[in-house]
Design a protein around this motif. Structure first.
Motif, PDB file in Angstrom:
ATOM      1  N   GLU A   1       0.954  -1.091   0.153  1.00 55.67           N
ATOM      2  CA  GLU A   1      -0.105  -0.006   0.092  1.00 55.67           C
ATOM      3  C   GLU A   1       0.957   1.098  -0.073  1.00 55.67           C
ATOM      4  OE1 GLU A   1      -3.620   1.992   2.563  1.00 55.67           O
ATOM      5  OE2 GLU A   1      -2.982   0.179   3.223  1.00 55.67           O
ATOM      6  N   THR A   2       1.885   1.115   0.843  1.00 58.76           N
ATOM      7  CA  THR A   2       2.771   2.539   0.880  1.00 58.76           C
ATOM      8  C   THR A   2       3.432   2.784  -0.348  1.00 58.76           C
ATOM      9  OG1 THR A   2       3.159   2.136   3.040  1.00 58.76           O
ATOM     10  CG2 THR A   2       4.735   3.721   2.166  1.00 58.76           C
ATOM     11  N   TRP A   3       3.971   1.667  -1.025  1.00 57.56           N
ATOM     12  CA  TRP A   3       4.869   1.574  -2.369  1.00 57.56           C
ATOM     13  C   TRP A   3       3.772   2.328  -3.497  1.00 57.56           C
ATOM     14  CZ3 TRP A   3       4.250  -1.545  -6.851  1.00 57.56           C
ATOM     15  CH2 TRP A   3       5.117  -1.485  -7.616  1.00 57.56           C
ATOM     16  N   ALA A   4       2.511   1.438  -3.615  1.00 52.32           N
ATOM     17  CA  ALA A   4       1.576   2.058  -4.613  1.00 52.32           C
ATOM     18  C   ALA A   4       1.217   3.530  -4.273  1.00 52.32           C
ATOM     19  CB  ALA A   4       0.332   1.115  -4.498  1.00 52.32           C
ATOM     20  N   ASP A   5       0.971   3.734  -2.958  1.00 52.76           N
ATOM     21  CA  ASP A   5       0.752   5.231  -2.859  1.00 52.76           C
ATOM     22  C   ASP A   5       1.569   6.136  -3.421  1.00 52.76           C
ATOM     23  OD1 ASP A   5      -1.935   4.542  -1.732  1.00 52.76           O
ATOM     24  OD2 ASP A   5      -1.150   4.733   0.423  1.00 52.76           O
ATOM     25  N   ARG A   6       3.053   5.809  -3.124  1.00 51.97           N
ATOM     26  CA  ARG A   6       4.167   6.587  -3.618  1.00 51.97           C
ATOM     27  C   ARG A   6       4.216   6.581  -4.877  1.00 51.97           C
ATOM     28  NH1 ARG A   6       9.342   5.402  -4.775  1.00 51.97           N
ATOM     29  NH2 ARG A   6       9.118   3.225  -4.062  1.00 51.97           N
ATOM     30  N   GLN A   7       3.943   5.521  -5.523  1.00 52.40           N
ATOM     31  CA  GLN A   7       3.931   5.638  -7.128  1.00 52.40           C
ATOM     32  C   GLN A   7       2.852   6.637  -7.624  1.00 52.40           C
ATOM     33  OE1 GLN A   7       5.892   3.563  -9.565  1.00 52.40           O
ATOM     34  NE2 GLN A   7       7.321   2.889  -7.851  1.00 52.40           N
ATOM     35  N   ILE A   8       1.820   6.381  -7.143  1.00 49.82           N
ATOM     36  CA  ILE A   8       0.581   7.297  -7.733  1.00 49.82           C
ATOM     37  C   ILE A   8       0.972   8.931  -7.417  1.00 49.82           C
ATOM     38  CG2 ILE A   8      -1.546   8.062  -7.169  1.00 49.82           C
ATOM     39  CD1 ILE A   8      -2.330   5.134  -6.826  1.00 49.82           C
ATOM     40  N   ARG A   9       1.508   9.378  -6.161  1.00 53.30           N
ATOM     41  CA  ARG A   9       1.804  10.590  -5.776  1.00 53.30           C
ATOM     42  C   ARG A   9       2.913  11.199  -6.661  1.00 53.30           C
ATOM     43  NH1 ARG A   9       5.025  10.175  -1.874  1.00 53.30           N
ATOM     44  NH2 ARG A   9       3.432   8.635  -0.629  1.00 53.30           N
ATOM     45  N   GLU A  10       4.046  10.477  -6.922  1.00 47.84           N
ATOM     46  CA  GLU A  10       5.027  10.865  -7.868  1.00 47.84           C
ATOM     47  C   GLU A  10       4.559  11.085  -9.712  1.00 47.84           C
ATOM     48  OE1 GLU A  10       8.178   7.935  -7.897  1.00 47.84           O
ATOM     49  OE2 GLU A  10       8.520   8.265  -5.724  1.00 47.84           O
ATOM     50  N   ALA A  11       3.802  10.160  -9.694  1.00 49.45           N
ATOM     51  CA  ALA A  11       2.846  10.285 -11.310  1.00 49.45           C
ATOM     52  C   ALA A  11       2.154  11.598 -11.230  1.00 49.45           C
ATOM     53  CB  ALA A  11       2.313   9.049 -11.408  1.00 49.45           C
ATOM     54  N   GLU A  12       1.348  11.618 -10.155  1.00 53.33           N
ATOM     55  CA  GLU A  12       0.646  12.935 -10.179  1.00 53.33           C
ATOM     56  C   GLU A  12       1.429  14.182 -10.279  1.00 53.33           C
ATOM     57  OE1 GLU A  12      -2.124  12.969  -6.623  1.00 53.33           O
ATOM     58  OE2 GLU A  12      -3.712  12.565  -7.947  1.00 53.33           O
ATOM     59  N   ALA A  13       2.520  14.043  -9.574  1.00 52.75           N
ATOM     60  CA  ALA A  13       3.457  15.309  -9.288  1.00 52.75           C
ATOM     61  C   ALA A  13       4.165  15.626 -10.757  1.00 52.75           C
ATOM     62  CB  ALA A  13       4.666  15.085  -8.540  1.00 52.75           C
ATOM     63  N   GLN A  14       4.318  14.638 -11.581  1.00 51.75           N
ATOM     64  CA  GLN A  14       5.143  14.785 -12.868  1.00 51.75           C
ATOM     65  C   GLN A  14       3.954  14.950 -14.047  1.00 51.75           C
ATOM     66  OE1 GLN A  14       7.054  10.893 -13.604  1.00 51.75           O
ATOM     67  NE2 GLN A  14       8.414  11.138 -12.025  1.00 51.75           N
ATOM     68  N   GLY A  15       2.723  15.095 -13.768  1.00 54.41           N
ATOM     69  CA  GLY A  15       1.591  15.441 -14.457  1.00 54.41           C
ATOM     70  C   GLY A  15       1.055  14.324 -15.570  1.00 54.41           C
ATOM     71  N   ALA A  16       1.210  13.159 -14.939  1.00 50.77           N
ATOM     72  CA  ALA A  16       0.834  11.857 -15.839  1.00 50.77           C
ATOM     73  C   ALA A  16      -0.649  11.666 -15.867  1.00 50.77           C
ATOM     74  CB  ALA A  16       1.470  10.611 -15.471  1.00 50.77           C
ATOM     75  N   PHE A  17      -1.333  12.319 -14.834  1.00 50.24           N
ATOM     76  CA  PHE A  17      -2.632  12.305 -14.948  1.00 50.24           C
ATOM     77  C   PHE A  17      -3.406  13.597 -15.591  1.00 50.24           C
ATOM     78  CE2 PHE A  17      -1.489   9.315 -11.123  1.00 50.24           C
ATOM     79  CZ  PHE A  17      -1.567   8.317 -11.786  1.00 50.24           C
ATOM     80  N   ALA A  18      -2.712  14.714 -15.893  1.00 54.01           N
ATOM     81  CA  ALA A  18      -3.344  15.808 -16.116  1.00 54.01           C
ATOM     82  C   ALA A  18      -4.104  15.850 -17.345  1.00 54.01           C
ATOM     83  CB  ALA A  18      -2.224  16.831 -16.323  1.00 54.01           C
TER      84      ALA A  18
END
Length: 164
Positions: A12-29
């Protein structure tokens, strides 16, 4: 490809970190459905939802070819009722007659066709009768004279097109 989960870190911690990093990079924009509700969220679950969606997008039929042709013949009969000219009636019936004749020559898979080509001349004559009846009713103002006021119900014209 994402990196592998390091040992000792909860999933759970690892997946949350992956999602947070992708959001910061704008992958979901720039996702196509961003900010919109999910389609068919309240619809009952259907196991074949993706197949039906693909068929709808591709314009494919859910019906076997023989049933689709029967439906097309019914639609053509309804279109004749709305036709504005004799030429249009002939075009509609000629187009569907070509398909029916082709299906009779080489039967499509599925249930039996049970269709015969429309008699174009008879259909045109009935179309004229229907038009004359509408014109007479409009001239009367919708009031028919004489009799008890109750007439026997007539069958719809498209039911009269097919011989019984």
């Amino acid at each position: 490809m994402t990196e592998r989960k390091p040992p000792g870190v909860s999933f759970e911690t690892w997946a949350d970190r992956q999602i947070r990093e992708a959001e910061a990079q704008g992958a979901f924009a720039d996702l196509p459905g961003r900010g919109k509700p999910l389609p068919n969220l309240n619809a009952p679950y259907d196991e074949m939802w993706w197949v039906k969606g693909k068929m709808r997008r591709e314009g494919l039929s859910f019906l076997p070819p023989s049933l689709a042709l029967r439906k097309e013949a019914e639609d053509a009969a309804a279109a004749v009722a709305r036709a504005r000219s004799e030429r249009q009636v002939r075009q509609i019936l000629t187009a569907v007659n070509e398909k029916i004749e082709a299906a009779i020559r080489r039967p499509p898979p599925g249930p039996p066709l049970n269709l015969r080509p429309f008699d174009v001349e008879q259909a045109v004559a009935r179309w004229h009768e229907g038009r004359d009846g509408e014109a007479a009713e409009a001239a009367d103002g919708g009031i028919t004279g004489g009799g008890s006021g109750t007439a026997a119900p007539r069958r719809p014209w498209w039911r009269r097109l097919r011989p019984t």
